[in-house]
Scaffold this active site. Structure first.
Site, PDB file in Angstrom:
ATOM      1  N   LYS A   9       6.924  -6.149  -0.825  1.00  0.00           N
ATOM      2  CA  LYS A   9       7.427  -4.880  -0.287  1.00  0.00           C
ATOM      3  C   LYS A   9       8.452  -5.087   0.841  1.00  0.00           C
ATOM      4  O   LYS A   9       8.577  -6.193   1.378  1.00  0.00           O
ATOM      5  CB  LYS A   9       6.245  -4.042   0.195  1.00  0.00           C
ATOM      6  N   PHE A  57      -0.048  10.911   0.550  1.00  0.00           N
ATOM      7  CA  PHE A  57       0.765   9.800   1.054  1.00  0.00           C
ATOM      8  C   PHE A  57       1.997   9.517   0.204  1.00  0.00           C
ATOM      9  O   PHE A  57       2.767   8.610   0.518  1.00  0.00           O
ATOM     10  CB  PHE A  57      -0.084   8.525   1.173  1.00  0.00           C
ATOM     11  N   ARG A  85      -5.030  -9.553  -7.634  1.00  0.00           N
ATOM     12  CA  ARG A  85      -5.613  -8.585  -6.697  1.00  0.00           C
ATOM     13  C   ARG A  85      -6.507  -9.294  -5.667  1.00  0.00           C
ATOM     14  O   ARG A  85      -6.559  -8.901  -4.507  1.00  0.00           O
ATOM     15  CB  ARG A  85      -6.351  -7.490  -7.458  1.00  0.00           C
ATOM     16  N   THR A  91      -6.386  -3.231   0.090  1.00  0.00           N
ATOM     17  CA  THR A  91      -5.207  -2.416   0.390  1.00  0.00           C
ATOM     18  C   THR A  91      -4.982  -2.300   1.894  1.00  0.00           C
ATOM     19  O   THR A  91      -3.856  -2.387   2.372  1.00  0.00           O
ATOM     20  CB  THR A  91      -5.361  -1.013  -0.238  1.00  0.00           C
ATOM     21  N   ASN A 112       1.711  -2.809   3.701  1.00  0.00           N
ATOM     22  CA  ASN A 112       0.722  -3.844   3.384  1.00  0.00           C
ATOM     23  C   ASN A 112       1.252  -5.006   2.548  1.00  0.00           C
ATOM     24  O   ASN A 112       0.511  -5.628   1.794  1.00  0.00           O
ATOM     25  CB  ASN A 112      -0.509  -3.218   2.729  1.00  0.00           C
ATOM     26  N   HIS A 115       2.454  -5.266  -3.635  1.00  0.00           N
ATOM     27  CA  HIS A 115       1.852  -4.386  -4.647  1.00  0.00           C
ATOM     28  C   HIS A 115       1.454  -5.269  -5.810  1.00  0.00           C
ATOM     29  O   HIS A 115       2.150  -6.229  -6.139  1.00  0.00           O
ATOM     30  CB  HIS A 115       2.874  -3.351  -5.133  1.00  0.00           C
TER      31      HIS A 115
END
Length: 141
Positions: A9, A57, A85, A91, A112, A115
Site C-alpha cells: 500500500k 470506511f 494472510r 488487519t 496497514n 492487502h
C-alpha cells in the site's frame, strides 16, 4: 500451487519498504509470478474495493489507496492465500503477531502496509483486476 494477490500500500511504498516486504515474501517461499507499480485512480480503487462500498470506511480506504503508488503482485506457492494472510498479520497492526508485515510496517487499521486476497475465489478476481494472463509468468492453469 495457488496464486494470491498482494498489494504493498501507499504508506509502505512511500517509506521505501518495498524491498523489505518483497524479501519477506520470497524468504517465506513465495514465487513472484507478476509485479508492477501503479498509481490507482479513484475509479480503479472504488472498483477494486466495491465489496466495501456500503461500509463506513469505504471513502477513507479509497482516498488512502489513491494517495500514492502501490505495488501489485501475484504471489505463487502452496496454500498461498492462507500463508500470505499469516505473513501479513491481523488487519489492525496493534493486534498483529510479532514478525508479521503489518506488525513491522503498519501504523493503524486503515494504514496497514499491505492487502492480501481473503479467499481463492477472490484471489482470482483480484488478480484479473490488475493483470492479464500474459503478464503472469508460469501461471497456474
Amino acid at each position: 500451487m495457488e496464486q494470491t494477490l498482494s498489494i504493498i500500500k501507499p504508506d509502505s511504498v512511500g517509506k521505501a519498504h518495498i524491498g523489505e516486504i518483497v524479501a519477506i515474501f520470497e524468504k517465506a517461499g513465495f514465487r513472484i509470478a507478476a509485479m508492477k507499480m501503479v498509481h490507482l485512480s479513484a475509479k480503479e480503487a472504488e472498483g477494486f474495493y466495491a465489496v466495501h462500498k456500503s461500509r463506513p470506511f469505504f471513502q477513507e480506504l479509497v482516498d488512502f489507496m489513491i494517495s500514492g503508488p502501490v505495488v501489485v503482485m501475484v504471489l505463487e506457492g502452496d496454500n498461498a492465500v492462507v500463508r500470505n494472510r499469516e505473513i501479513m498479520g491481523a488487519t489492525n497492526p496493534q493486534e498483529a503477531a510479532q514478525g508479521t508485515i503489518r506488525a513491522q510496517f503498519g501504523e493503524s487499521i486503515g494504514i496497514n502496509a499491505v492487502h492480501g486476497s481473503d479467499s481463492l475465489e477472490n484471489a482470482a478476481i483480484e488478480i484479473s483486476y490488475f493483470f492479464s494472463k500474459t503478464e503472469i509468468v508460469n501461471s497456474v492453469e
